[in-house]
Design an enzyme around this catalytic site. Structure first.
Site, PDB file in Angstrom:
ATOM      1  N   HIS A 168      -7.064  -5.595   2.655  1.00 46.32           N
ATOM      2  CA  HIS A 168      -5.902  -5.033   3.352  1.00 46.32           C
ATOM      3  C   HIS A 168      -5.339  -6.093   4.293  1.00 46.32           C
ATOM      4  CE1 HIS A 168      -6.754  -0.638   2.575  1.00 46.32           C
ATOM      5  NE2 HIS A 168      -7.970  -1.114   2.385  1.00 46.32           N
ATOM      6  N   ASP A 206       0.861  -1.186   0.000  1.00 50.76           N
ATOM      7  CA  ASP A 206       0.000   0.000   0.000  1.00 50.76           C
ATOM      8  C   ASP A 206       0.901   1.242   0.000  1.00 50.76           C
ATOM      9  OD1 ASP A 206      -3.186   0.579   1.208  1.00 50.76           O
ATOM     10  OD2 ASP A 206      -1.749   2.205   1.074  1.00 50.76           O
ATOM     11  N   GLN A 258     -14.472   2.701   1.502  1.00 55.08           N
ATOM     12  CA  GLN A 258     -13.806   2.238   0.275  1.00 55.08           C
ATOM     13  C   GLN A 258     -13.514   3.435  -0.625  1.00 55.08           C
ATOM     14  OE1 GLN A 258     -16.020  -0.603  -2.107  1.00 55.08           O
ATOM     15  NE2 GLN A 258     -14.234  -1.101  -3.369  1.00 55.08           N
ATOM     16  N   HIS A 308     -10.364  -5.147  -2.838  1.00 63.83           N
ATOM     17  CA  HIS A 308      -9.021  -5.384  -2.291  1.00 63.83           C
ATOM     18  C   HIS A 308      -9.138  -5.732  -0.813  1.00 63.83           C
ATOM     19  CE1 HIS A 308      -9.954  -1.090  -2.161  1.00 63.83           C
ATOM     20  NE2 HIS A 308      -9.334  -1.056  -1.006  1.00 63.83           N
TER      21      HIS A 308
HETATM   22  P1  AMP Z   1      -9.773   1.541   0.655  1.00 62.26           P
HETATM   23  O1  AMP Z   1      -9.922   2.811   1.464  1.00 62.26           O
HETATM   24  O2  AMP Z   1     -10.142   0.314   1.387  1.00 62.26           O
HETATM   25  O3  AMP Z   1     -10.440   1.662  -0.699  1.00 62.26           O
HETATM   26  O4  AMP Z   1      -8.219   1.407   0.420  1.00 62.26           O
HETATM   27  C1  AMP Z   1      -7.546   1.927  -0.667  1.00 62.26           C
HETATM   28  C2  AMP Z   1      -6.073   1.792  -0.354  1.00 62.26           C
HETATM   29  O5  AMP Z   1      -5.364   1.819  -1.581  1.00 62.26           O
HETATM   30  C3  AMP Z   1      -5.502   2.921   0.511  1.00 62.26           C
HETATM   31  O6  AMP Z   1      -4.916   2.336   1.658  1.00 62.26           O
HETATM   32  C4  AMP Z   1      -4.486   3.598  -0.396  1.00 62.26           C
HETATM   33  O7  AMP Z   1      -3.354   4.002   0.312  1.00 62.26           O
HETATM   34  C5  AMP Z   1      -4.156   2.510  -1.398  1.00 62.26           C
HETATM   35  N1  AMP Z   1      -3.766   2.938  -2.727  1.00 62.26           N
HETATM   36  C6  AMP Z   1      -4.442   3.770  -3.559  1.00 62.26           C
HETATM   37  N2  AMP Z   1      -3.793   3.898  -4.733  1.00 62.26           N
HETATM   38  C7  AMP Z   1      -2.694   3.115  -4.649  1.00 62.26           C
HETATM   39  C8  AMP Z   1      -1.603   2.825  -5.534  1.00 62.26           C
HETATM   40  N3  AMP Z   1      -1.533   3.368  -6.743  1.00 62.26           N
HETATM   41  N4  AMP Z   1      -0.636   1.978  -5.111  1.00 62.26           N
HETATM   42  C9  AMP Z   1      -0.696   1.436  -3.870  1.00 62.26           C
HETATM   43  N5  AMP Z   1      -1.682   1.660  -2.995  1.00 62.26           N
HETATM   44  C10 AMP Z   1      -2.660   2.497  -3.370  1.00 62.26           C
END
Ligand code: AMP
Ligand code: ZN
Length: 135
Positions: free
Chosen positions: A103, A32, A95, A101
């Site tokens: 975590h 992440d 989200q 995804h």
């Molecule tokens: P969510 O809030 O569950 O949708 O989590 C989205 C997660 O994706 C967050 O923890 C972000 O830091 C991560 N994220 C978003 N874009 C990227 C990216 N390009 N590469 C790696 N992590 C990302």
């Protein structure tokens, strides 16, 4: 199936380079970019599904085994003391990227993070009513 303009489709399928922790035919696990803790990993299916509701059952059945592998890796290599699995569905639930995804968040002593909710205190009747609604 891949969805155009979905960043996690692009990442999962290698169109956008990223830091891959684990990969197989159906999944890519990446670091992440805004980690809660050191080693915070996201498990992405290569095929697009917006959330758990859209995720095919066969794919869902394969996510937890991948999480187990990643969890073992994080423990072995980073020596985490605990681990949270978090999976958000819908904006209201936090989200932000609309491609399923999971975590995998390693936890360390004094890491300063809180992945908790505030418990409420419903009476037995309220719980029974909820149960009735679900039947
Ligand atoms: P969510 O809030 O569950 O949708 O989590 C989205 C997660 O994706 C967050 O923890 C972000 O830091 C991560 N994220 C978003 N874009 C990227 C990216 N390009 N590469 C790696 N992590 C990302
Ligand atoms: Zn996607």
């Amino acid at each position: 199936m891949v969805q155009e303009n979905c960043i996690f489709c692009k990442i999962a399928n290698g169109e956008i380079p990223t830091r891959t922790v684990y990969e197989d035919e159906e999944f890519r696990a990446i670091l992440d970019m805004g980690p809660a803790t050191k080693g915070h990993t996201l498990i992405l299916p290569k095929s697009h599904a917006a959330d758990l509701y859209e995720l095919p059952e066969e794919t869902a059945a394969k996510v937890l085994p991948v999480a187990k592998r990643v969890a073992a890796l994080l423990k072995e290599k980073l020596g985490c003391d605990g681990l949270n699995l978090v999976q958000n569905n819908g904006e209201l639930a936090g989200q932000t990227v609309m491609h399923f995804h999971l975590h995998v968040i390693p936890r360390y002593e004094n890491d300063g993070q809180r992945i908790l909710w505030k418990p409420t205190e419903p009476g037995a009747q309220e719980l029974d009513e909820v149960l009735a609604e679900l039947q």
